[in-house]
Enzyme design. Structure first.
Site, PDB file in Angstrom:
ATOM      1  N   HIS A   1       0.838  -1.196   0.000  1.00 20.89           N
ATOM      2  CA  HIS A   1       0.000   0.000   0.000  1.00 20.89           C
ATOM      3  C   HIS A   1       0.875   1.249   0.000  1.00 20.89           C
ATOM      4  CE1 HIS A   1      -3.281   2.745   0.896  1.00 20.89           C
ATOM      5  NE2 HIS A   1      -4.114   1.740   0.656  1.00 20.89           N
ATOM      6  N   HIS A   2       0.439   2.277  -0.737  1.00 24.78           N
ATOM      7  CA  HIS A   2       1.231   3.509  -0.827  1.00 24.78           C
ATOM      8  C   HIS A   2       1.354   4.197   0.530  1.00 24.78           C
ATOM      9  CE1 HIS A   2       3.266   6.780  -2.708  1.00 24.78           C
ATOM     10  NE2 HIS A   2       2.841   6.519  -3.932  1.00 24.78           N
ATOM     11  N   ALA A   3       0.438   3.907   1.454  1.00 22.32           N
ATOM     12  CA  ALA A   3       0.562   4.458   2.804  1.00 22.32           C
ATOM     13  C   ALA A   3       1.709   3.826   3.570  1.00 22.32           C
ATOM     14  CB  ALA A   3      -0.746   4.264   3.580  1.00 22.32           C
TER      15      ALA A   3
END
Length: 447
Positions: free
Chosen positions: A138-140
């Site tokens: 996930h980009h988070a």
């Protein structure tokens, strides 16, 4: 429980079925070079035997007040590696077309927020005997720069396997020289500092006569998107790009952007959809120092580049792109970090607004396409002795941005990964062909 920074929280808050917010990479390993495992099956068994999961890969979003899951991280005590690491097989005839179909489907699926936000797939059965590894996070959890740096640390320059490094179990100690250069963590910027930064950045944007948000023409790429994805991949020798760079006095990234501009121009002309105004690209720029490049979360700014798609001559187009990119990067580098982040937020804000439920489509596009160039390994690297032949980065399109182009360097090659909304961008392989034609045109025009 760890609080998310605002940018990481936004990637979680804006995610939906139509807008998966994970980044991925498709790696191809050649076992003919291996001094270790003698088969793909043996290498897969060795990879799946790594069970020591590092803290970063134990994170998943906490649920606050019974519903909100975009504010803080919880750390998983037991990671179910049978779920996170899977084995697939490519159907006959085992070519790149079948591999792309598998990865397109995997890249379309959301990550489960009740588990740590990553998955890895070992894909066997390629007719050329190579092992494919597709991984998504996930980009988070990390940005593209951090992901590529982590990949580099888990692979060996030496083909003689003295260890087996994997993404979730990487344990190489950080060097003393890197630790000394690391900045001390600072508190999150206040609303006043962000507002001040946005004001300073906005004034700088106007004074430099750079592309402004919502100034890009609408194209067939700038439409609402669905959740299904299509991918295309291709590699080119870095020597060809360097030859153009040296002849023209530009940068590798300038030449790459010119390749993309040529491809987009040709693709849109094929569809009788090329606008009179030039397309505008959003080009991520790392705001981190060398010591901070592999830190958690996101440290990326956004620059806008005029792609000069209204210019027919390839050499003139490259010169205009280089000039636009030079001034955009100079602006970001001269601003204080908080102002650079504020400017990036200002440029990206229209995208976030368009993804909120109930908001009508934007009358103008903030930009037409995101094109990212992430530095990768400069020398050949290996996994358990198997040489990394290619690493194709796979990002995600935004709402109103149906196409994304990301590339990374890998020893002597540049590896491109194209990701598009399956419905909005037909015949994605044609764009790859146009990239190749665009490079040939640049070579002819600059020699």
């Amino acid at each position: 429980m760890d609080l998310l920074n605002p940018l990481d929280a936004a990637f979680l808050a804006l995610e939906s079925r139509e807008h998966p917010m994970h980044v991925g990479a498709l790696q191809l390993f050649d076992l003919d070079t291996a001094h270790g495992p003698s088969s793909v099956a043996e290498l897969c068994d060795n990879i799946m035997s790594v069970t020591d999961v590092q803290p970063r890969f134990r994170r998943y979003p906490s649920r606050v007040l019974g519903g909100f899951s975009s504010l803080s991280w919880t750390h998983c005590e037991h990671v179910d590696l049978d779920y996170h690491v899977s084995r697939y097989a490519v159907p006959n005839p085992g070519g790149m077309h079948q591999l792309r179909d598998i990865v397109s489907g995997l890249h379309s699926a959301l990550l489960d927020r009740h588990r740590p936000l990553w998955q890895s797939y070992l894909i066997e059965g390629l007719s050329d005997g190579r092992l494919a590894v597709y991984t998504k996070t996930h980009h988070a959890l990390m940005d593209g720069v951090s992901a590529i740096r982590l990949m580099q640390r888990t692979l060996d320059v030496d083909p003689d396997p003295t260890r087996l490094g994997v993404m979730w179990g990487e344990t190489r100690p950080r060097s003393i020289s890197s630790a000394r250069g690391r900045r001390q963590p600072r508190g999150l910027p206040t609303a006043v500092s962000l507002a001040t930064g946005a004001l300073a950045a906005g004034r700088a944007l106007i004074s430099r006569n750079l592309p402004a948000p919502l100034s890009a023409p609408l194209t067939m790429f700038n439409v609402p998107i669905g959740g299904a994805r299509r991918i295309a991949v291709r590699s080119w020798p870095l020597a060809r790009i360097h030859a153009i760079r040296q002849t023209t006095g530009t940068t590798v990234n300038d030449v790459v952007l010119a390749m993309c501009s040529a491809a987009l121009r040709s693709y849109l002309l094929e569809h009788e959809a090329l606008p009179e105004a030039p397309l505008i690209a959003m080009v991520p720029v790392s705001l981190r120092s060398e010591a901070d490049a592999d830190a958690d979360g996101n440290g990326v700014g956004a620059a806008l580049c005029n792609l000069a798609t209204d210019v027919a001559d390839p050499a003139d187009r490259l010169a205009r792109i280089a000039d636009s990119m030079h001034h955009s990067k100079k602006l970001l580098c001269q601003l204080p970090e908080f102002a650079a982040l504020a400017l990036s937020a200002l440029l990206m804000a229209p995208i976030g607004v368009s993804m909120l439920r109930g908001f009508p489509p934007l009358p103008r596009a903030p930009f037409n396409i995101a094109i990212s160039n992430v530095p990768g390994p400069r020398t050949p690297v290996h996994l358990g002795g198997a040489r990394l032949d290619a690493v194709y980065p796979l990002s995600f399109p935004f709402e109103g941005q149906a196409l994304n182009i990301t590339l990374t360097s890998n020893a002597d090659n540049l590896d491109f990964g194209l990701v598009a909304c399956r419905r909005a961008v037909p015949h994605l392989d044609r764009l790859v062909t146009h990239l190749d034609d665009g490079l040939a045109e640049l070579e002819k025009a600059t020699t």
